[in-house]
Design a protein around this motif. Structure first.
Motif, PDB file in Angstrom:
ATOM      1  N   GLY A  80       0.831  -1.202   0.000  1.00  0.00           N
ATOM      2  CA  GLY A  80       0.000   0.000   0.000  1.00  0.00           C
ATOM      3  C   GLY A  80       0.860   1.245   0.000  1.00  0.00           C
ATOM      4  O   GLY A  80       1.963   1.262  -0.546  1.00  0.00           O
ATOM      5  N   TRP A  81       0.349   2.284   0.635  1.00  0.00           N
ATOM      6  CA  TRP A  81       1.100   3.538   0.670  1.00  0.00           C
ATOM      7  C   TRP A  81       0.768   4.303   1.947  1.00  0.00           C
ATOM      8  O   TRP A  81      -0.182   3.970   2.678  1.00  0.00           O
ATOM      9  CB  TRP A  81       0.795   4.397  -0.550  1.00  0.00           C
ATOM     10  CG  TRP A  81      -0.587   4.975  -0.590  1.00  0.00           C
ATOM     11  CD1 TRP A  81      -1.008   6.167  -0.096  1.00  0.00           C
ATOM     12  CD2 TRP A  81      -1.755   4.375  -1.163  1.00  0.00           C
ATOM     13  NE1 TRP A  81      -2.346   6.359  -0.311  1.00  0.00           N
ATOM     14  CE2 TRP A  81      -2.825   5.270  -0.972  1.00  0.00           C
ATOM     15  CE3 TRP A  81      -1.992   3.169  -1.821  1.00  0.00           C
ATOM     16  CZ2 TRP A  81      -4.112   4.988  -1.421  1.00  0.00           C
ATOM     17  CZ3 TRP A  81      -3.285   2.895  -2.263  1.00  0.00           C
ATOM     18  CH2 TRP A  81      -4.312   3.803  -2.068  1.00  0.00           C
ATOM     19  N   VAL A  82       1.560   5.340   2.202  1.00  0.00           N
ATOM     20  CA  VAL A  82       1.334   6.184   3.360  1.00  0.00           C
ATOM     21  C   VAL A  82       1.709   7.614   3.006  1.00  0.00           C
ATOM     22  O   VAL A  82       2.612   7.853   2.188  1.00  0.00           O
ATOM     23  CB  VAL A  82       2.162   5.696   4.580  1.00  0.00           C
ATOM     24  CG1 VAL A  82       3.663   5.897   4.352  1.00  0.00           C
ATOM     25  CG2 VAL A  82       1.727   6.389   5.868  1.00  0.00           C
ATOM     26  N   GLN A  83       0.968   8.565   3.561  1.00  0.00           N
ATOM     27  CA  GLN A  83       1.292   9.986   3.426  1.00  0.00           C
ATOM     28  C   GLN A  83       1.676  10.510   4.804  1.00  0.00           C
ATOM     29  O   GLN A  83       0.932  10.310   5.767  1.00  0.00           O
ATOM     30  CB  GLN A  83       0.083  10.766   2.895  1.00  0.00           C
ATOM     31  CG  GLN A  83      -0.403  10.316   1.524  1.00  0.00           C
ATOM     32  CD  GLN A  83      -1.732  10.952   1.155  1.00  0.00           C
ATOM     33  OE1 GLN A  83      -2.369  11.634   1.958  1.00  0.00           O
ATOM     34  NE2 GLN A  83      -2.160  10.732  -0.084  1.00  0.00           N
ATOM     35  N   ILE A  84       2.821  11.175   4.887  1.00  0.00           N
ATOM     36  CA  ILE A  84       3.306  11.664   6.181  1.00  0.00           C
ATOM     37  C   ILE A  84       3.548  13.159   6.100  1.00  0.00           C
ATOM     38  O   ILE A  84       4.281  13.640   5.228  1.00  0.00           O
ATOM     39  CB  ILE A  84       4.610  10.973   6.611  1.00  0.00           C
ATOM     40  CG1 ILE A  84       4.594   9.488   6.281  1.00  0.00           C
ATOM     41  CG2 ILE A  84       4.845  11.171   8.099  1.00  0.00           C
ATOM     42  CD1 ILE A  84       5.876   8.772   6.633  1.00  0.00           C
ATOM     43  N   ALA A  85       2.930  13.911   7.003  1.00  0.00           N
ATOM     44  CA  ALA A  85       3.166  15.351   7.101  1.00  0.00           C
ATOM     45  C   ALA A  85       4.360  15.623   8.010  1.00  0.00           C
ATOM     46  O   ALA A  85       4.648  14.847   8.929  1.00  0.00           O
ATOM     47  CB  ALA A  85       1.922  16.058   7.652  1.00  0.00           C
ATOM     48  N   VAL A  86       5.048  16.712   7.755  1.00  0.00           N
ATOM     49  CA  VAL A  86       6.239  17.065   8.524  1.00  0.00           C
ATOM     50  C   VAL A  86       5.880  17.228  10.006  1.00  0.00           C
ATOM     51  O   VAL A  86       4.889  17.876  10.362  1.00  0.00           O
ATOM     52  CB  VAL A  86       6.866  18.360   7.980  1.00  0.00           C
ATOM     53  CG1 VAL A  86       8.036  18.802   8.854  1.00  0.00           C
ATOM     54  CG2 VAL A  86       7.341  18.151   6.543  1.00  0.00           C
ATOM     55  N   ASP A  87       6.699  16.600  10.867  1.00  0.00           N
ATOM     56  CA  ASP A  87       6.553  16.657  12.329  1.00  0.00           C
ATOM     57  C   ASP A  87       5.293  15.950  12.834  1.00  0.00           C
ATOM     58  O   ASP A  87       4.860  16.194  13.967  1.00  0.00           O
ATOM     59  CB  ASP A  87       6.557  18.105  12.838  1.00  0.00           C
ATOM     60  CG  ASP A  87       7.916  18.765  12.663  1.00  0.00           C
ATOM     61  OD1 ASP A  87       8.931  18.041  12.718  1.00  0.00           O
ATOM     62  OD2 ASP A  87       7.962  19.990  12.466  1.00  0.00           O
TER      63      ASP A  87
END
Length: 324
Positions: A93-100
């Motif tokens: 699958g996938w993942v989205q990561i925001a800074v901090d």
């Protein structure tokens, strides 16, 4: 006793092997056409082959009396078990990561096993920083990022380098975008701080909207991102939060234009819309048995090669004696 011996002979014999192979192949068609998952479609054939192999090791004297033939069949059994564990626990699958901000769970699932554990619940994994450089024409130049695992460990992931984090293979993707930080103060005194990701700026630049479900609010609140800055200004030379943007909030009271760090009053409470945080995407792949499968395959190949070499030597020796 005769019945028992016949049953053991059948369970360990070639007829069951043939039945298992035919059943396995029959399960491939619905998998290829998309009617069932690979785990479900191949389960019956896989189980028959596994049972057949176990009884062959336990019953067949030819296998038990030759150590290298036994080792080959044991390696084959471990390979089948590894494949079973893989199908039950793998993830793609996938993942989205925001800074901090940490990962709580993968953002999207392509396919996964029924026993796949979410390993992000026990260890904090957060995006420390990232940079994405673009050329004047809009083509991507390079991407690099640093992910923090636990309290101190820093892992680099970029265009040329993947990373193993908690057993997941992280590969940086072309997707990036912005996330909205918000705070909800309900009329009942309930306070929630959260973050919600707008769609990818590279894949869906014209549909920048999210549905925000708030506690105590019957219908979700739609929030659109309106970017006034030119696209080139926040993509080149490096992707960043635009200088000029606002939000459009659709609620039961109608549309409202809201600037960053402003509040929207709703009948159920107040919604504070803060600024944007950039996020970047990663493709994820998890398979804990892949290295074990490689190891057992090597053992099986070596054991079978030695067994065949012994058989060849023995055959040659017999032929030489017959010639004499």
């Amino acid at each position: 006793m005769i019945t028992r011996n016949k049953l053991l002979a059948w369970l360990s014999g070639l007829p069951l092997t043939l039945l298992g192979l035919v059943t396995f192949l029959a399960g491939v068609l619905p998998v290829v056409t998309g009617y069932v998952s690979a785990t479900s479609g191949l389960a019956l054939g896989y189980s028959l082959l596994l049972i057949n192999l176990v009884f062959a090791i336990l019953v067949r004297e030819k296998i038990k009396n030759n150590p290298f033939l036994l080792l080959f069949h044991m390696a084959l059994l471990l390979m089948l078990l590894a494949v079973g564990v893989s199908r039950l626990t793998y993830f793609k699958g996938w993942v989205q990561i925001a800074v901090d901000h940490p990962i709580t769970e993968p953002s999207g699932v392509i396919s996964k096993g029924p026993w796949h554990p979410n390993r992000f619940t026990n260890t904090r994994v957060a995006l420390k920083e990232f940079s994405a450089e673009y050329r004047e024409g809009g083509s991507r130049k390079s991407q690099k990022s640093v992910i923090q695992v636990g309290d101190n460990k820093l892992v680099r992931v970029d265009d040329a380098e993947t990373a193993d984090i908690l057993g997941y293979q992280f590969t940086i993707s072309k997707n990036l975008g912005f996330a909205l930080e918000f705070m909800w103060i309900g009329s009942d005194g309930n306070l929630i701080q959260g973050i919600s990701h707008f769609p990818s700026q590279t894949a869906y630049p014209e549909t920048q909207g999210i549905d925000l479900q708030l506690p105590g609010v019957e219908k979700s609140i739609w929030i659109g991102l309106d970017i006034v800055s030119k696209r080139q200004d926040f993509f080149t030379p490096e992707f960043r939060v635009p200088d000029d943007y606002s939000y459009t909030v659709m609620s039961t009271s109608g549309p409202k234009m809201v600037t960053p760090n402003s509040a929207v009053s709703l009948p159920e409470g107040q919604l504070m819309l803060n600024g944007l945080v950039p996020w970047i995407g990663y493709d994820l792949y998890y398979d804990p048995s892949i290295y074990f499968l490689l190891f057992t395959s090597l053992i099986g190949v070596c054991a079978l090669a030695i067994f065949l070499w012994q058989r060849q030597v023995k055959t040659s020796w017999i032929l030489e004696n017959d010639d004499e």
